[in-house]
Design an enzyme around this catalytic site. Structure first.
Site, PDB file in Angstrom:
ATOM      1  N   HIS A  67    -127.351  51.754  20.252  1.00 15.25           N
ATOM      2  CA  HIS A  67    -128.006  50.443  20.265  1.00 15.25           C
ATOM      3  C   HIS A  67    -128.855  50.215  19.022  1.00 15.25           C
ATOM      4  CE1 HIS A  67    -126.570  50.484  24.409  1.00 15.25           C
ATOM      5  NE2 HIS A  67    -126.452  49.191  24.192  1.00 15.25           N
ATOM      6  N   GLU A  76    -116.801  49.194  32.160  1.00 14.44           N
ATOM      7  CA  GLU A  76    -117.164  50.143  31.096  1.00 14.44           C
ATOM      8  C   GLU A  76    -117.208  51.588  31.589  1.00 14.44           C
ATOM      9  OE1 GLU A  76    -120.973  48.992  29.475  1.00 14.44           O
ATOM     10  OE2 GLU A  76    -121.842  48.602  31.426  1.00 14.44           O
ATOM     11  N   ASP A 116    -119.196  51.734  25.942  1.00 18.50           N
ATOM     12  CA  ASP A 116    -119.349  52.752  26.976  1.00 18.50           C
ATOM     13  C   ASP A 116    -118.003  53.252  27.474  1.00 18.50           C
ATOM     14  OD1 ASP A 116    -122.110  53.346  27.361  1.00 18.50           O
ATOM     15  OD2 ASP A 116    -122.356  51.277  27.967  1.00 18.50           O
ATOM     16  N   CYS A 144    -116.720  42.687  25.181  1.00 16.67           N
ATOM     17  CA  CYS A 144    -117.996  42.470  24.502  1.00 16.67           C
ATOM     18  C   CYS A 144    -118.499  43.739  23.821  1.00 16.67           C
ATOM     19  CB  CYS A 144    -119.040  41.905  25.457  1.00 16.67           C
ATOM     20  SG  CYS A 144    -119.410  43.007  26.813  1.00 16.67           S
TER      21      CYS A 144
HETATM   22  C1  PEP Z   1    -120.539  48.183  25.909  1.00 12.83           C
HETATM   23  O1  PEP Z   1    -120.823  49.211  26.509  1.00 12.83           O
HETATM   24  O2  PEP Z   1    -119.459  48.020  25.299  1.00 12.83           O
HETATM   25  C2  PEP Z   1    -121.481  47.050  25.867  1.00 12.83           C
HETATM   26  C3  PEP Z   1    -121.165  45.900  25.324  1.00 12.83           C
HETATM   27  O3  PEP Z   1    -122.729  47.248  26.350  1.00 12.83           O
HETATM   28  P1  PEP Z   1    -123.862  48.115  25.599  1.00 12.83           P
HETATM   29  O4  PEP Z   1    -123.394  48.340  24.184  1.00 12.83           O
HETATM   30  O5  PEP Z   1    -125.108  47.333  25.643  1.00 12.83           O
HETATM   31  O6  PEP Z   1    -123.908  49.377  26.399  1.00 12.83           O
HETATM   32 MG    MG Z   2    -122.422  49.275  27.918  1.00 17.32          MG
END
Ligand code: PEP
Ligand code: MG
Length: 589
Positions: A194, A434, A458, A505
């Site tokens: 992140h 995910e 994930d 996403c």
């Molecule tokens: C993901 O896991 O692809 C996602 C979009 O959520 P995050 O990156 O916030 O875990």
């Molecule tokens: Mg995620």
């Protein structure tokens, strides 16, 4: 120091930056108190003593736990930290600063810590260098115990710098300002951590996973950061600098040219349109999403409001924040993902865990902390009055979780209805797919949801058993792995069989290499970090659905990620030279 030292890391956020290095020591907390003088010296000395005792107790507790779990040999590294707390030199030095200079205790610890670190850096002994991290850790703990209840602020000079840190938390990264932080570099980290995601959102070039850069450079040394390909040049010669200045202008021109696609839709040459949306973390990111030509907001990571507050946001603030997003994006739509904390997004209410990514994260946290969950759902529902809002639950593993979450949502909606409030009673409810169990049960999940959004960050981590934030296994982390691709196909087919739409996403949605496959698999929506949207649009507008389907079929049949990558590189090289320059660095140095 030698010239032109080239270091290779992981390209985390695109862009080229040149500037002086600033080595950042994470002291756990920063507040303006560090500079404050104290009047009551006795009281401050006692606070320092108490913080030392508290830190010793905490460390002894952690050592006991670790010894139980991992054995004595693995836990005794903490002895080095306990020794620092007992070190008379350290205690005397800090006490002197408090007494003679009237420094506050946290400020005094910080200054002595800096002195110590400088001394250790000068010693050319690998064993002692290893102790650097013990000193840093223990100082952080003492400062934390001295600074309870204060807001965490990252402490940086007000001048242009290349920030170099061992690690940066996502919430610290969120505080960086691109006017002064030209780029950042870290020892730790992976491309979909992140922290890296935040760097791209802030449009700050970054290279992560450089392993030991903090130990091998000096404050002030000039650095070139190439965030497109993950290269860092330390102490560059004039020749290198000139080449990079040229490269920077060239790539900026390409980016400008791609921004020209802004008003156009994401439509293939044979007329198939994909909903190209943006991932955002803060309301202000909507400007960037629009500037880069996104249609909707496909993922609003609501947790950043909680992380930057370092605790629960005030209910009114939460509602107002969501409402602002809704109003700004209207008539287009926004998907609010409910709180996804845990993993690398540390939160005050979640205790330290040995495996945070497998631990008390996202919906697992929320279903226990139902009071917080209900408050967030209420804020989202209240903000849905324009009927352009969708809601999405993260980290679904079991259908029972989905049923529980939906039941709570119904109860909150009933409550609002009784109060006569205006909101969208028929709000669409989706889930992040995910976790492998959710992907395998996609058919069942699809029957009880309105849409899917595949979280490839994930999904890749959990399918391949590779920690997305760990630089040592970064080469194994690849969303183009055939196992990931075949799983995505299962999910898309299950959604479509049940007449539900399905988006992506995860960062894969912003990877130009992956776009032909995702199109070919029939993805309905792609949601990516704003800065990469023009590239993605360019790829979509260059391809046809017919050829994308062929590409997807071919890639699904490969047995390694390398084969998939090589095949796709060839397509980008021949069909999209402009994109090739952005992702592979185009110009030789
Ligand atoms: C993901 O896991 O692809 C996602 C979009 O959520 P995050 O990156 O916030 O875990
Ligand atoms: Mg995620």
């Amino acid at each position: 120091m030698k010239n032109d030292i080239i270091l290779r890391g992981i390209a985390a956020s695109p862009g080229i930056a040149i500037g002086p290095a600033f080595i950042y020591e994470d002291n756990g907390i920063y507040s303006s108190r560090f500079d404050k003088r104290v009047d009551d010296i006795e009281k401050e000395s006692n606070r320092f003593k108490k913080a030392i005792e508290k830190s010793k107790k905490e460390l002894a507790g952690i050592k006991r736990n670790l010894t139980k779990k991992l054995g004595f040999a693995k836990a005794n590294f903490l002895d080095a930290q306990l020794l620092v707390l007992e070190d008379q030199w350290f205690i005397d030095k800090v006490s002197d600063k408090i007494r003679k200079e009237k420094k506050n205790a946290a400020g005094a610890v910080l200054e002595i810590n800096r002195e110590l670190l400088t001394k250790f850096r000068e010693i050319n002994n690998p064993y002692l260098k290893e102790r650097l991290s013990d000193i840093k850790d223990v100082t952080k703990r003492v400062i934390k115990n001295l600074s309870k209840g204060e807001e965490r602020r990252i402490n940086l000079p007000q001048k242009m710098i290349i920030l170099v840190a061992e690690n940066l938390s996502p919430s610290d990264t969120a505080q960086l300002e691109k006017e002064t932080v030209l780029a950042f570099l870290t020892d730790l980290g992976g491309k979909t951590s992140h922290t890296a995601i935040m760097a791209r959102a802030l449009e700050i070039p970054a290279v992560v996973g450089l392993r030991e850069i903090t130990k091998n450079i000096y404050p002030g040394v000039k650095i070139i950061v190439d965030g497109y390909v993950g290269i860092v040049v330390v102490n560059p010669t004039e020749k290198f600098l000139r080449n990079y200045e040229k490269k920077k202008i060239h790539l900026l021109n390409i980016e400008k040219e791609l921004l020209g696609l802004n008003e156009l839709s994401a439509t293939t040459v044979d007329g198939h349109t994909v909903d190209l949306s943006a991932n955002i973390e803060f309301t202000k990111d909507i400007e960037s999403a629009k500037k880069h030509g996104a249609k909707d907001i496909g993922l609003y990571r609501t947790e950043f409001l909680y992380l930057t507050q370092n605790g629960l946001p005030d209910e009114e603030l939460e509602y107002k924040t969501y409402k602002e997003v809704v109003d700004k994006i209207y008539p287009e739509t926004v998907i609010f993902r409910t709180l996804d904390i845990g993993g690398d997004k540390l939160f005050t209410d979640i205790p330290e865990e040995l495996n945070p990514f497998l631990g008390w994260r996202a919906i697992r946290f929320f279903l226990i902390k139902q009071d917080i969950f209900r408050k967030q759902l209420e804020a989202i529902l209240k903000a849905s009055y324009r009927k352009n809002v969708r809601i999405m639950f993260p980290m679904m593993t079991d259908i029972e979780e989905l049923r529980k979450a939906k039941k709570i949502l119904r109860e909150v909606a009933d409550k609002l209805e009784k109060k006569g409030l205006d909101f969208d009673r028929k709000i669409e409810i989706g889930i992040m797919v995910e976790v492998p169990s959710c992907a395998i049960l996609a058919n069942e999940f699809a029957k009880e949801t309105d849409f899917f959004s595949i979280g490839t960050n994930d999904l890749t981590q959990y399918l391949l058993a590779v920690d997305r934030t760990n630089e040592y296994v970064a080469s194994l982390y690849d969303h183009l792995h055939p196992a990931v691709l075949r799983t995505i196909k299962t999910i898309v087919d299950a959604a479509h069989r049940n007449r539900k739409w399905v988006g992506i996403c995860g960062e894969m949605a912003g990877d130009p290499l992956a776009i032909p496959i995702l199109l070919g698999l029939g993805i309905d929506e792609l949601s990516a970090t704003p800065i990469v949207i023009p590239e993605v649009k360019k790829v979509i507008r260059t391809l046809s659905m017919k050829e994308s389907k062929k590409i997807a079929k071919k890639c699904l049949a490969f047995s390694t990620a390398k084969e998939v990558r090589n095949f796709l590189k060839e397509i980008i090289n021949t069909k999209l030279p402009i994109i090739r320059e952005l992702i592979f660095g185009g110009i030789e140095n």
